[in-house]
Design a protein around this motif. Structure first.
Motif, PDB file in Angstrom:
ATOM      1  N   UNK A 113      20.586  14.948   5.614  1.00 19.38           N
ATOM      2  CA  UNK A 113      20.585  15.031   7.089  1.00 19.38           C
ATOM      3  C   UNK A 113      19.280  15.572   7.664  1.00 19.38           C
ATOM      4  N   UNK A 114      18.172  15.270   7.007  1.00 21.78           N
ATOM      5  CA  UNK A 114      16.866  15.684   7.516  1.00 21.78           C
ATOM      6  C   UNK A 114      16.012  14.445   7.790  1.00 21.78           C
ATOM      7  N   UNK A 115      15.311  14.460   8.913  1.00 19.28           N
ATOM      8  CA  UNK A 115      14.384  13.368   9.217  1.00 19.28           C
ATOM      9  C   UNK A 115      13.104  13.624   8.410  1.00 19.28           C
ATOM     10  N   UNK A 116      12.715  12.641   7.615  1.00 19.93           N
ATOM     11  CA  UNK A 116      11.604  12.827   6.678  1.00 19.93           C
ATOM     12  C   UNK A 116      10.482  11.839   6.978  1.00 19.93           C
ATOM     13  N   UNK A 117       9.260  12.370   6.962  1.00 24.58           N
ATOM     14  CA  UNK A 117       8.072  11.527   7.074  1.00 24.58           C
ATOM     15  C   UNK A 117       7.491  11.346   5.672  1.00 24.58           C
ATOM     16  N   UNK A 118       7.456  10.120   5.195  1.00 26.15           N
ATOM     17  CA  UNK A 118       6.845   9.828   3.908  1.00 26.15           C
ATOM     18  C   UNK A 118       5.352   9.609   4.093  1.00 26.15           C
ATOM     19  N   UNK A 119       4.540  10.296   3.305  1.00 29.99           N
ATOM     20  CA  UNK A 119       3.082  10.243   3.443  1.00 29.99           C
ATOM     21  C   UNK A 119       2.514   9.773   2.104  1.00 29.99           C
ATOM     22  N   UNK A 120       2.034   8.529   2.068  1.00 31.78           N
ATOM     23  CA  UNK A 120       1.471   7.946   0.846  1.00 31.78           C
ATOM     24  C   UNK A 120      -0.049   8.014   0.946  1.00 31.78           C
ATOM     25  N   UNK A 121      -0.692   9.001   0.293  1.00 32.85           N
ATOM     26  CA  UNK A 121      -2.137   9.229   0.468  1.00 32.85           C
ATOM     27  C   UNK A 121      -2.988   8.124  -0.161  1.00 32.85           C
ATOM     28  N   UNK A 122      -4.182   7.950   0.399  1.00 34.43           N
ATOM     29  CA  UNK A 122      -5.163   7.008  -0.162  1.00 34.43           C
ATOM     30  C   UNK A 122      -6.513   7.306   0.476  1.00 34.43           C
ATOM     31  N   UNK A 123      -7.554   6.636  -0.005  1.00 31.88           N
ATOM     32  CA  UNK A 123      -8.889   6.784   0.590  1.00 31.88           C
ATOM     33  C   UNK A 123      -9.202   5.580   1.463  1.00 31.88           C
ATOM     34  N   UNK A 124      -9.926   4.634   0.922  1.00 33.76           N
ATOM     35  CA  UNK A 124     -10.467   3.511   1.699  1.00 33.76           C
ATOM     36  C   UNK A 124      -9.408   2.748   2.496  1.00 33.76           C
ATOM     37  N   UNK A 125      -8.253   2.493   1.889  1.00 41.90           N
ATOM     38  CA  UNK A 125      -7.227   1.660   2.554  1.00 41.90           C
ATOM     39  C   UNK A 125      -6.355   2.435   3.527  1.00 41.90           C
ATOM     40  N   UNK A 126      -6.564   3.733   3.634  1.00 39.40           N
ATOM     41  CA  UNK A 126      -5.806   4.535   4.590  1.00 39.40           C
ATOM     42  C   UNK A 126      -4.506   5.073   4.028  1.00 39.40           C
ATOM     43  N   UNK A 127      -4.000   6.119   4.660  1.00 40.95           N
ATOM     44  CA  UNK A 127      -2.743   6.752   4.247  1.00 40.95           C
ATOM     45  C   UNK A 127      -1.583   6.064   4.955  1.00 40.95           C
ATOM     46  N   UNK A 128      -0.592   5.675   4.201  1.00 43.00           N
ATOM     47  CA  UNK A 128       0.558   4.959   4.761  1.00 43.00           C
ATOM     48  C   UNK A 128       1.641   5.961   5.129  1.00 43.00           C
ATOM     49  N   UNK A 129       2.194   5.787   6.330  1.00 46.32           N
ATOM     50  CA  UNK A 129       3.189   6.722   6.849  1.00 46.32           C
ATOM     51  C   UNK A 129       4.484   5.964   7.149  1.00 46.32           C
ATOM     52  N   UNK A 130       5.619   6.552   6.781  1.00 41.24           N
ATOM     53  CA  UNK A 130       6.926   5.971   7.111  1.00 41.24           C
ATOM     54  C   UNK A 130       7.878   7.099   7.488  1.00 41.24           C
ATOM     55  N   UNK A 131       8.689   6.879   8.514  1.00 42.71           N
ATOM     56  CA  UNK A 131       9.677   7.874   8.940  1.00 42.71           C
ATOM     57  C   UNK A 131      11.072   7.308   8.717  1.00 42.71           C
ATOM     58  N   UNK A 132      11.925   8.100   8.061  1.00 38.38           N
ATOM     59  CA  UNK A 132      13.320   7.702   7.867  1.00 38.38           C
ATOM     60  C   UNK A 132      14.225   8.774   8.458  1.00 38.38           C
ATOM     61  N   UNK A 133      15.371   8.328   9.014  1.00 32.90           N
ATOM     62  CA  UNK A 133      16.297   9.307   9.607  1.00 32.90           C
ATOM     63  C   UNK A 133      17.122   9.990   8.526  1.00 32.90           C
ATOM     64  N   UNK A 134      18.082  10.819   8.942  1.00 34.80           N
ATOM     65  CA  UNK A 134      18.864  11.607   7.989  1.00 34.80           C
ATOM     66  C   UNK A 134      19.692  10.792   7.026  1.00 34.80           C
ATOM     67  N   UNK A 135      19.917   9.510   7.332  1.00 29.11           N
ATOM     68  CA  UNK A 135      20.688   8.634   6.439  1.00 29.11           C
ATOM     69  C   UNK A 135      19.788   7.760   5.573  1.00 29.11           C
TER      70      UNK A 135
END
Length: 717
Positions: free
Chosen positions: A314-336
């Motif tokens: 039941x926590x809203x989580x931001x997924x942070x996939x680090x990288x250099x040249x191609x940029x860091x990818x971000x995704x947000x998922x709700x508590x489910x």
């Protein structure tokens, strides 16, 4: 061969436990089902013991079949004697059986078979008998000169006869066993560099030796890999004189005779040319197999702990996939776990858009009410962690972060499964979704990835892949079934690990759900295609239905025990309908007023089943993972330069290997607690002290900033 008796002795079990377990396995029951729902018959054996027993049972059955086959094959050659039969019967391992069969096995053309084709076997018998006291052996050998058979001289005849004797000695099962034992007990593993001046990770093995019978498993695998990659030459060294003395004492007659010299030469040739290379291969194969089994077991233990990490519900989580040249990818998922949004930011090199990235992240933290940021531990992880740690000081909302293993995320991102789950999401962004969701529910997310790629083993690519796959599949099965799954939300990836459910049936369950809406009753499973009565029996107890027709469907109580459970509820003055609103928290107190034995007889169930039912009624839908240590969430970050010797820190165990444990203390590199620093007491196996996911207190005893190495200790903290 009494397999039951042998298993009873090896596992120190009662005969009924072994007999019943074998019967249950042969009836087609799965290990999770036997462990959970047939406790009375097995005497409450754990899933781990049941799997080990099943593996050993398979080995012993194969051994018995091979004995029967070899008895038949030797019999067909009309060479089966009572003595050979007795040896086959008494053999304890497949290796011993193969040693017995060795002289009778059809051979490729060898020096000995060629000599036999030339008619020299009678001469070999004369020489080996060592009964000629005086005379000229050359004259005897001259009788076997035959130009048509290409035996032109007495020396050729004698050489051929000695080749036959050498092979006879090499094929002796008792001698091979004795030499193998001597080599194992007294042999030395030697490792040398192929190019001493060449740098590699194998430098400690460039001039290395260790006794064969005490060689550590992880070092065996390391030497194997170094040899395979061309950096090392590895051999088993043994003092030849001792073995030759043994062979000569057994093979040479004490009386003077004119053939002794030839037999002695044949013995030396037998050992150096035939026996020694063969025994070395066998010893190394045995050591490798033992090392692989240990590595697979360590991998399995680590995988189990990783899969059973407590979920962050039941926590809203931001997924942070680090990288250099191609940029860091971000995704947000709700508590489910439902995907809310994705984007790409460029705070790291070469763009260095830190401020622009922080602004976007702040906007999302406010917009989606983010609770936790899950940062992947791959490339640019620690740089990203610094940015997140700074960012969290600048926002009003209380937000935490955690470093999450991203092992296998890229494999998942490009998989057919990911394409099916997120058809409209770019491959590069799917990794961020996986990172976020594996923090929320590690088990549900990590089952989508081949267990070999989850990053908790060592040498997983060097071991027997079939054996590794079998073991890891068993670990995942045990984990999934111990937790149970929600029948209305579980993915096909998760469902296929439930006892009795194949991949095809898992897909059919999801399809049925899509076409007919949510399940409201476990009985509906009988309507799923290809899910027959046997599969229903194996699977039903592990599949949960929240807010269904029957409250018992949200427990681990098996449908076969529903009648007994309902009788127990009435006996204890409860009402089944109350389970929808509240659990029977005081059920154990009420049970104290009843005799377990009497109640189990009244309900016609065993005491272990009764106890399991009571546990389920006390906390329906309970998740065993909730009892494990919770993950450490952070708001700030340490740098290697901040670390000082004797500093005390709290960390999370990330990997456990033969030589120690790696602990995440919140800096770029995980620190190593060497096996010698795990406890004040002697530690034989690190897993006796720590397990993956444990929260531990450690003391820094060494920091090497240049090499990125941190040495830790758990002694006295």
């Amino acid at each position: 061969m009494n397999i039951v008796k042998q298993l009873v002795q090896e596992f120190q079990l009662k005969e009924f436990q072994v007999t019943n377990t074998i019967e249950l396995i042969e009836e087609g029951n799965t290990i999770p089902f036997i462990a959970r729902y047939r406790k009375e018959r097995t005497g409450e054996l754990s899933d781990t013991v049941l799997r080990e027993l099943a593996e050993r049972l398979t080995y012993l059955k194969n051994l018995q079949e091979r004995k029967e086959e070899i008895t038949r094959l030797i019999g067909e050659q009309e060479k089966l004697t009572p003595e050979i039969q007795e040896k086959i019967k008494g053999a304890k391992t497949l290796q011993e059986v193969e040693d017995i069969y060795r002289p009778f096995r059809p051979k490729r053309r060898t020096r000995a078979t060629i000599a036999k084709e030339k008619g020299l076997e009678p001469l070999a018998v004369i020489l080996y008998a060592q009964e000629i006291k005086e005379g000229d052996i050359e004259k005897i050998a001259a009788e076997y000169i035959d130009a048509e058979k290409e035996v032109h001289t007495t020396q050729e005849a004698l050489a051929g006869a000695m080749d036959i004797i050498a092979e006879m000695i090499s094929d002796d099962a008792d001698d091979r066993k004795a030499i193998r034992d001597i080599t194992y007990k007294e042999g030395i593993m030697l490792s040398k560099a192929t190019e001493a001046e060449k740098d590699s990770v194998y430098e400690m093995y460039y001039d290395y030796k260790e006794k064969v019978n005490t060689a550590a498993e992880h070092r065996i695998l390391a030497m194997n890999r170094g040899e395979k990659e061309g950096f090392l030459k590895v051999k088993v060294d043994i003092e030849e004189d001792k073995i030759l003395h043994y062979l000569k004492k057994k093979g040479l007659k004490p009386e003077d005779n004119i053939t002794t010299t030839y037999v002695e030469t044949a013995i030396e040739d037998a050992y150096k040319r035939l026996i020694a290379p063969s025994i070395e291969r066998e010893i190394r194969a045995m050591l490798t197999e033992k090392a692989e089994e240990k590595a697979i077991k360590v991998f399995g233990e680590n995988l189990k702990r990783l899969l059973l990490q407590p979920p962050v519900k039941d926590k809203v989580v931001m997924g942070f996939d680090p990288a250099y040249r191609t940029g860091c990818k971000i995704a947000v998922v709700d508590g489910t776990g439902k995907l809310l949004d994705t984007m790409t930011i460029y705070p790291t090199a070469p763009q260095h858009d830190v401020e622009g990235s922080k602004k976007k992240l702040k906007d999302w933290i406010e917009k989606y009410e983010i609770d936790i940021v899950a940062i992947g531990n791959g490339t640019a992880s620690r740089e990203s962690e610094l940015i997140i740690a700074e960012l969290l000081k600048e926002v009003d909302r209380k937000v935490y972060y955690m470093i999450v293993s991203e092992a296998g995320a890229s494999v998942y991102s490009a998989s057919d499964l990911a394409s099916k789950e997120y058809p409209d999401i770019n491959v590069s962004l799917r990794g961020a979704i996986s990172i976020a969701r594996r923090l929320q529910d590690p088990l549900a997310e990590l089952v989508k990835i081949d267990p070999k790629h989850v990053g908790v083993g060592q040498y997983q690519h060097d071991v027997n892949q079939k054996r590794l796959d079998e073991t890891l599949k068993g670990v995942v099965e045990d984990c999934v079934n111990s937790v149970g799954v929600d029948l209305n939300t579980a993915s096909a990836s998760l469902l296929q690990y439930i006892a009795g459910i194949s991949k095809a049936v898992a897909d059919n369950i999801v399809k049925y759900r899509e076409e007919n809406g949510r399940f409201i009753d476990r009985k509906q499973l009988n309507k799923v295609k290809r899910l027959g009565p046997a599969a229903f029996q194996q699977a039903a107890g592990f599949l949960r239905i929240a807010n269904g027709k029957n409250p018992l469907d949200n427990t681990g109580v098996h449908p076969e025990s529903y009648d007994a459970t309902e009788k127990l509820i009435k006996l204890l003055a409860y009402d089944l309908t109350e389970m929808k609103e509240k659990a029977f928290r005081d059920i154990e107190e009420r049970m104290k007023h009843e005799k377990e034995e009497t109640v189990s007889q009244q309900l016609d169930i065993g005491i272990p089943t009764l106890r399991d039912i009571v546990k389920e009624l006390k906390k329906p839908g309970r998740d065993p993972r909730e009892e494990l240590p919770k993950p450490i969430f952070r708001t700030d970050v340490l740098k290697m330069e901040d670390l000082k010797v004797d500093m005390i820190l709290t960390g999370t165990v990330r990997n456990v290997l033969d030589f120690g444990a790696f602990v995440d203390i919140g800096v770029k590199s995980d620190g190593l607690v060497h096996i010698s620093e795990l406890s004040d007491k002697f530690v034989k196996n690190p897993m006796d002290v720590v397990a993956l996911g444990d929260i531990v207190t450690v003391k820094i005893i060494g920091v090497d900033v240049n090499k990125g190495r941190i040495s830790l200790s758990m002694k006295g903290v």
